[in-house]
Scaffold this active site. Structure first.
Site, short mmCIF file in Angstrom:
data_model
loop_
_atom_site.label_atom_id
_atom_site.label_comp_id
_atom_site.label_asym_id
_atom_site.label_seq_id
_atom_site.Cartn_x
_atom_site.Cartn_y
_atom_site.Cartn_z
N CYS A 34 50.65 -27.20 -8.70
CA CYS A 34 50.56 -26.85 -10.11
C CYS A 34 50.17 -25.25 -10.16
O CYS A 34 48.85 -25.12 -10.17
CB CYS A 34 49.49 -27.43 -10.83
SG CYS A 34 49.50 -26.95 -12.67
N ILE A 35 50.93 -24.28 -10.30
CA ILE A 35 50.53 -22.86 -9.90
C ILE A 35 51.33 -21.99 -11.00
O ILE A 35 52.35 -22.44 -11.33
CB ILE A 35 50.55 -22.42 -8.71
CG1 ILE A 35 50.21 -20.96 -8.20
CG2 ILE A 35 52.10 -22.59 -8.23
CD1 ILE A 35 50.21 -20.59 -6.75
#
Length: 173
Positions: free
Chosen positions: A94-95
């Site tokens: 999750c970036i």
């Protein structure tokens, strides 16, 4: 015809990026296709960045590209177990730059922090490597890891990461 064109363009772009990475490898990771007949599924090996808790680790991840890449971002998933605030328990990364382009409905991210078609496998990987070195505790994917990172960085968090690094070394070779 629109869809077919985009697919051809994305395949060409992916093939070009792969050739480029093979010719001029970037420090910190290597990339290749999972299956030679499928340009949309890549395997990357990330070397834990020096001077971080992940140093010495060899982490395998998969990048899955949409057929309309680069208009939309790939998904990235660690196959090797990794304990990190921005990687959920299933290994999904999750970036910001892997988030769909445009406005963030929660208002956390500016549009320019999210996916842009100029991003390449190289820029994605450089972001992920810097994420390993410097987690973002504000929008964690793994709440437990984020809590430990904030409250007990050199204790429980460090121990769990060290275990993942050891496991990654055993499975890498």
């Amino acid at each position: 015809l629109g869809g077919r064109m985009t697919e051809l363009q994305s395949a060409l772009l992916l093939r070009r990026q792969l050739a480029e990475l093979n010719k001029n490898p970037v420090e910190g990771f290597s990339a290749g296709l999972i299956d030679d007949n499928d340009l949309y599924r890549w395997e990357v090996l990330i070397i834990g960045p020096p001077d971080t808790l992940y140093e010495g680790g060899v982490f395998k991840a998969h990048l899955t590209f949409p057929k309309d890449y680069p208009l939309r971002p790939p998904k990235m998933k660690f196959i090797t177990e990794i304990w990190h605030p921005n990687v959920d328990k299933n290994g999904d990364v999750c970036i910001s730059i892997l988030h769909e382009p445009g406005e963030d409905k929660y208002g956390y991210e500016k549009p320019e922090e999210r996916w842009l078609p100029i991003h390449t496998v190289e820029t994605i990987m450089i972001s992920v490597i810097s994420m390993l070195a410097d987690p973002n505790g504000d929008s964690p994917a793994n709440v437990d890891a984020a809590k430990e990172w904030r409250e007990d960085r050199n204790g429980e968090f460090k121990r769990k990461v060290a275990r993942c690094v050891r496991k990654s070394q055993e499975t890498a070779f």
